[in-house]
Design an enzyme around this catalytic site. Structure first.
Site, PDB file in Angstrom:
ATOM      1  N   THR A 183      37.284  16.164  42.538  1.00 58.96           N
ATOM      2  CA  THR A 183      37.045  14.843  41.944  1.00 58.96           C
ATOM      3  C   THR A 183      37.769  14.690  40.607  1.00 58.96           C
ATOM      4  OG1 THR A 183      35.084  15.531  40.713  1.00 58.96           O
ATOM      5  CG2 THR A 183      34.731  14.769  42.971  1.00 58.96           C
ATOM      6  N   CYS A 184      37.855  13.443  40.158  1.00 59.06           N
ATOM      7  CA  CYS A 184      38.569  13.145  38.909  1.00 59.06           C
ATOM      8  C   CYS A 184      37.657  13.238  37.705  1.00 59.06           C
ATOM      9  CB  CYS A 184      39.188  11.757  38.989  1.00 59.06           C
ATOM     10  SG  CYS A 184      40.402  11.661  40.288  1.00 59.06           S
ATOM     11  N   ASP A 185      36.773  14.229  37.692  1.00 57.29           N
ATOM     12  CA  ASP A 185      35.927  14.458  36.525  1.00 57.29           C
ATOM     13  C   ASP A 185      36.238  15.861  36.027  1.00 57.29           C
ATOM     14  OD1 ASP A 185      33.774  15.211  34.799  1.00 57.29           O
ATOM     15  OD2 ASP A 185      32.608  13.552  35.627  1.00 57.29           O
TER      16      ASP A 185
END
Ligand SMILES: *Cc1c(COP(=O)(O)O)cnc(C)c1O
Length: 376
Positions: A323-325
Site C-alpha cells: 500500500t501507499c502508506d
C-alpha cells in the site's frame, strides 16, 4: 505447513493473497488444551479467528466462547452453542449492548470498575460478573497495556458493589499478555486472584471462578514451550495459592488455538534497491500491515516465511507491503533473511497466521480487497 494446506493451494491456485486454515490443526490444539488442563473450561477467544467453520468445529468439540461484542455473540449462537457457553468478556461495553446480550441469554460478564458494574446491574440483572485485574504482561511478546483491569486492591470493592446491586459476584479474571513465552507468568496473577477471594470471603461473599485468560503462544521463528508445560505450571500455581479450596477455572486461548492452523499465501510484487550501493534489498509483497499482518507492528511478531528457493543462500532484506502508506513496512529494524535468488512473481508462504490476521485486515485501503480466507 500441513499436507492438507499444501494440497489445497496446489489444487486451487487461488489468485491474490489468502489465508488457508486447517481445521485438523485447530482440533489438535483444542484436544491438547483439554489434556493439559482437564479441570479447566475452555472459552475460545473469538476475536482471534471468528471464521464460522472454526467456531462450528470448536462448538462441536465442546468449547465455550469468550466474546467482545454482540456481533461475536451472534456468530457463536449461530453454531447452535447455548448462551451458557458464552461470556461477554470485554470490560468496555455500551449499556444497550449489554441489554441485547442479556436478551440473547448471556449471563456472564466482565467488569473492571464500578461504572461498568452499574451498567450490567441495570441491563443484565442477576447475572454473574467477574472482575478483571491488571497484570504486568512481563514475558509477553504482544503485551497488553493497562487498558483492561483494575489493581487487585480495587477488585473487592467492585465485586462487593456488584453483590449489593443484585449481581452474582462470581470471580476474578486476568490476562498475562499475548504470546506469553514464560510458563510461570500466571503465578503472580493467581496470587492476586487468591488474595481477592480471601478479602471477599472476609466480607461474606464467596467467589467461585478464576478466569486465567489467554496468552498461550504460537510457534513463530523461535521455539515456544508446549501446552503441557503451561498446564503443569498453572495447575501447580492454582494449588499453591488456593490450597484445598480450589476455584472453578477457565482459560481463553485465542492465538494458541488457531495461530499455527493458518498459512497466508502471498506473492513478491517488487524487489528493488534505494541506491546502486544499497546493501539491503527491498522486497515488496502483495500483503502488508493493512492486509492482515498488523501484528508486525513494532516488528513484535516475526512470522516464518517460506519460499521455493529456501535452499539457496540468503541475505537480509527489508520486507514491505503493497500500500501507499509509509508505515506499511513489515521488517526493517531487523531485516529478514530471504534467498538472494528470490524473484518478482515468486510465491511466499507466511506461517503461523491463523490468529489475528483476517480480522485485522482493512476493507479496501488503496482498493485492496480484505484478506480472503479458506477454511478446510
Ligand atoms: C484477546 C483475548 C484473549 C485471547 O488472547 P490470546 O493471547 O490470543 O490467547 C483472551 N481473553 C481476553 C479477555 C482477550 O481480550
Amino acid at each position: 505447513m500441513t499436507d492438507r494446506i499444501r494440497d489445497f493451494l496446489r489444487a486451487n491456485r487461488p489468485d491474490g493473497p489468502c489465508l488457508v486454515v486447517d481445521l485438523n490443526v485447530v482440533r489438535g490444539n483444542y484436544q491438547r488444551f483439554v489434556r493439559a488442563m482437564p479441570d479447566t473450561r475452555i472459552y475460545y477467544a473469538v476475536k482471534a479467528n471468528p471464521a464460522p467453520e472454526v467456531l462450528n468445529t470448536l462448538a462441536e468439540l465442546g468449547s465455550s466462547f469468550d466474546t467482545a461484542s454482540v456481533a461475536e455473540i451472534q456468530m457463536v449462537l449461530a453454531t447452535g452453542a447455548a448462551p451458557d457457553r458464552i461470556s461477554y468478556g470485554n470490560t468496555i461495553k455500551k449499556e444497550r449492548d449489554i441489554a441485547r446480550a442479556y436478551q440473547l441469554g448471556i449471563r456472564l460478564y466482565a467488569v473492571d470498575c464500578v461504572a461498568e458494574v452499574e451498567k450490567v446491574a441495570r441491563a443484565a440483572p442477576g447475572s454473574q460478573v467477574f472482575c478483571r485485574i491488571l497484570s504486568d504482561g512481563a514475558g509477553a511478546e504482544w503485551p497488553l497495556s493497562k487498558k483492561f483491569g483494575c489493581v487487585p486492591e480495587m477488585a473487592p470493592d467492585v465485586l462487593e458493589h456488584a453483590h449489593h446491586l443484585g449481581l452474582v459476584a462470581y470471580g476474578v479474571s486476568f490476562h498475562v499478555g499475548s504470546q506469553q513465552v514464560n510458563t510461570e507468568a500466571w503465578d503472580s496473577a493467581l496470587a492476586s486472584a487468591a488474595w481477592v477471594f480471601r478479602r471477599m470471603a472476609e466480607r461474606g461473599i464467596q467467589l467461585k471462578m478464576v478466569n486465567m485468560g489467554g496468552g498461550f503462544p504460537t510457534r513463530y521463528l523461535r521455539q515456544v514451550p508446549e501446552v503441557n508445560a503451561y498446564g503443569t505450571s498453572i495447575t501447580n500455581a492454582v494449588r499453591a495459592h488456593f490450597g484445598n479450596d480450589l476455584p472453578e477455572t477457565i482459560i481463553e486461548p485465542g492465538r494458541g488455538m488457531v495461530g499455527d492452523a493458518g498459512i497466508i499465501k502471498a506473492e513478491v510484487v517488487l524487489i528493488s534497491k534505494k541506491s546502486e550501493d544499497d546493501r539491503v534489498r527491498w522486497v515488496y509483497l502483495d500483503i502488508g500491515k493493512f492486509g492482515g499482518l498488523a501484528e508486525t507492528m513494532d516488528e513484535a511478531i516475526r512470522y516464518p516465511i517460506l519460499t521455493e528457493r529456501d535452499a539457496d543462500d540468503k541475505e537480509p532484506c527489508v520486507l514491505a507491503g503493497p500500500t501507499c502508506d509509509s508505515v506499511d513496512v513489515l521488517y526493517e529494524k531487523t531485516p529478514y533473511d530471504l534467498p538472494i535468488s528470490l524473484e518478482i512473481g515468486d510465491e511466499v508462504l507466511i506461517e503461523g497466521t491463523g490468529a489475528y490476521t483476517t480480522t485485522y485486515s482493512a476493507v479496501a485501503f488503496n482498493g485492496f480487497e480484505p484478506l480472503r480466507a479458506y477454511v478446510i
